[in-house]
Design an enzyme around this catalytic site. Structure first.
Site, PDB file in Angstrom:
ATOM      1  N   HIS A  86     -54.719 -34.468 -30.899  1.00 22.41           N
ATOM      2  CA  HIS A  86     -55.293 -33.547 -31.098  1.00 22.41           C
ATOM      3  C   HIS A  86     -54.798 -31.979 -30.912  1.00 22.41           C
ATOM      4  O   HIS A  86     -53.614 -32.083 -30.345  1.00 22.41           O
ATOM      5  CB  HIS A  86     -56.482 -33.480 -30.023  1.00 22.41           C
ATOM      6  CG  HIS A  86     -55.957 -33.477 -28.512  1.00 22.41           C
ATOM      7  ND1 HIS A  86     -55.814 -32.535 -27.952  1.00 22.41           N
ATOM      8  CD2 HIS A  86     -55.585 -34.522 -27.760  1.00 22.41           C
ATOM      9  CE1 HIS A  86     -55.336 -32.789 -26.815  1.00 22.41           C
ATOM     10  NE2 HIS A  86     -55.523 -34.060 -26.545  1.00 22.41           N
ATOM     11  N   GLU A 174     -58.846 -41.091 -24.687  1.00 18.80           N
ATOM     12  CA  GLU A 174     -57.821 -40.836 -23.714  1.00 18.80           C
ATOM     13  C   GLU A 174     -57.773 -41.460 -22.565  1.00 18.80           C
ATOM     14  O   GLU A 174     -58.593 -42.212 -22.282  1.00 18.80           O
ATOM     15  CB  GLU A 174     -57.883 -39.237 -23.158  1.00 18.80           C
ATOM     16  CG  GLU A 174     -57.076 -38.679 -22.176  1.00 18.80           C
ATOM     17  CD  GLU A 174     -55.617 -38.598 -22.635  1.00 18.80           C
ATOM     18  OE1 GLU A 174     -55.087 -39.695 -22.897  1.00 18.80           O
ATOM     19  OE2 GLU A 174     -55.299 -37.469 -22.761  1.00 18.80           O
TER      20      GLU A 174
END
Length: 350
Positions: A86, A174
């Site tokens: 990201h 994550e």
């Protein structure tokens, strides 16, 4: 009263030699033995006919309409699996946001959105160099806000006709560090992780990298199934050149590579993190396997943390087929001391 018996001529479909009587017990009121002829209602000399009962609404399941092809169709494997971290998030700039905003809700900065869009342009340029006019792209994305926003910016260079679809995939989220994070406590925990080892250290109320490995294993099997059955290809377009993009997080992507290439814990802990908006490309080699060396230069992979043994294996991956096993894996000799000693003696001529 005796049991009723059907006469033999009543069953013309079977020859008399195949008609076997079933002996029954004598009636308690009669000493007469009786026989009952049992016959299948289907003529054994004729093939069984399939009916369409239950398939009226699903004709594709009707064997009378669709028969399996003599040679099963093998869908083409995607050209690439592209791993994207990201873009820059609010948490990358100011760690204090983790104390007041849940990790899944942390957004990108304006710089992060620009990084993601620039990454999309690089991906599009890379694919267009192939010269195939019928290419498409399919996305897997973590459900965190920063990865979703990354994908939205990354996809801006692509027309709708080029996007085969996307899937939000919670298993590539994550690593869980706990809920709202105490800033000072987290610094202590990360220092402890460095001493304990990045792979096995589990954050309180959170995950270790080993926990991430377990869920990535499930995702990998889903991905392999999708690849093998050609799930990305629309009906009638089975020859489309497909590229897969996985938009996720730094540690998660390193664990994904570890699981895909069967790297050891020691090799994993030697890897460095991808930068925000950066990508790694697993490209299909000559035999059909995916190799990092099919796209990246050796020095670039060394900076990422690949060792000599890992690079040798990537070179093998570039030419091997999916069903091949690397019998000359360099890890075998280096792991077992007696083999390593024997190799050293041979090299010294002893």
């Amino acid at each position: 009263m005796g049991m009723a018996v059907l006469p033999l001529p009543y069953y013309p479909s079977l020859p008399s030699s195949q008609q076997k009587p079933l002996q029954t017990k004598p009636n308690s009121k009669s000493n007469t033995n009786t026989s009952l002829i049992v016959q299948c209602c289907h003529n054994q000399t004729e093939p069984i006919k399939l009916n369409s009962n239950g398939h009226a609404r699903f004709p594709e399941k009707n064997p009378l309409i669709n028969s399996a092809p003599s040679t099963p169709f093998v869908p083409p494997r995607p050209r690439r699996i592209i791993l994207v971290r990201h873009g820059e998030s609010q948490g990358n700039v100011d760690e204090s946001v983790y104390t007041r905003i849940p990790d899944p809700k942390i957004a990108l900065t304006d710089k992060g959105k620009a990084q993601a869009e620039e990454c999309g342009h690089r991906i599009k340029k890379m694919i267009e160099k192939d010269g195939d006019e019928n290419w498409q792209i399919y996305f897997y994305v973590s459900p965190y806000r920063r990865t979703l926003e990354t994908l939205q910016s990354l996809a801006r260079p692509f027309e709708r006709s080029r996007i085969a679809g996307f899937r939000e995939e919670p298993r590539i989220r994550e690593q869980d560090f706990g809920n709202f994070q105490n800033r000072e406590k987290m610094r202590v925990e990360k220092a402890l992780r460095k001493l304990y080892g990045r792979f096995f250290y589990r954050f309180p109320d959170g995950e270790s990298a080993a926990d991430v490995y377990d869920r990535i294993t499930g995702f990998r099997e889903t991905l392999r199934t999708d690849i093998n059955i050609g799930r990305y290809q629309a009906p009638g377009k089975r020859r489309t050149e497909m590229n897969l993009v996985i938009v996720s997080h730094g540690l998660t992507l390193r664990v994904f590579l570890m699981r895909w290439y069967k790297w050891t814990v020691q090799q994993f802990e030697g890897l460095t993190n991808l930068g925000n908006g950066d990508m790694l490309v697993m490209e299909k080699g000559y035999g059909g396997r995916y190799s990092l060396l099919a796209h990246h230069q050796e020095e670039e992979l060394r900076r990422f943390g690949l060792t000599d043994e890992m690079l040798i294996d990537q070179e093998w991956q570039k030419f091997a087929s999916p069903a091949d096993l690397n019998y000359d894996c360099p890890m075998v000799n280096s792991f077992f001391p007696h083999l390593n000693e024997a190799t050293s003696k041979c090299e010294q001529g002893g």
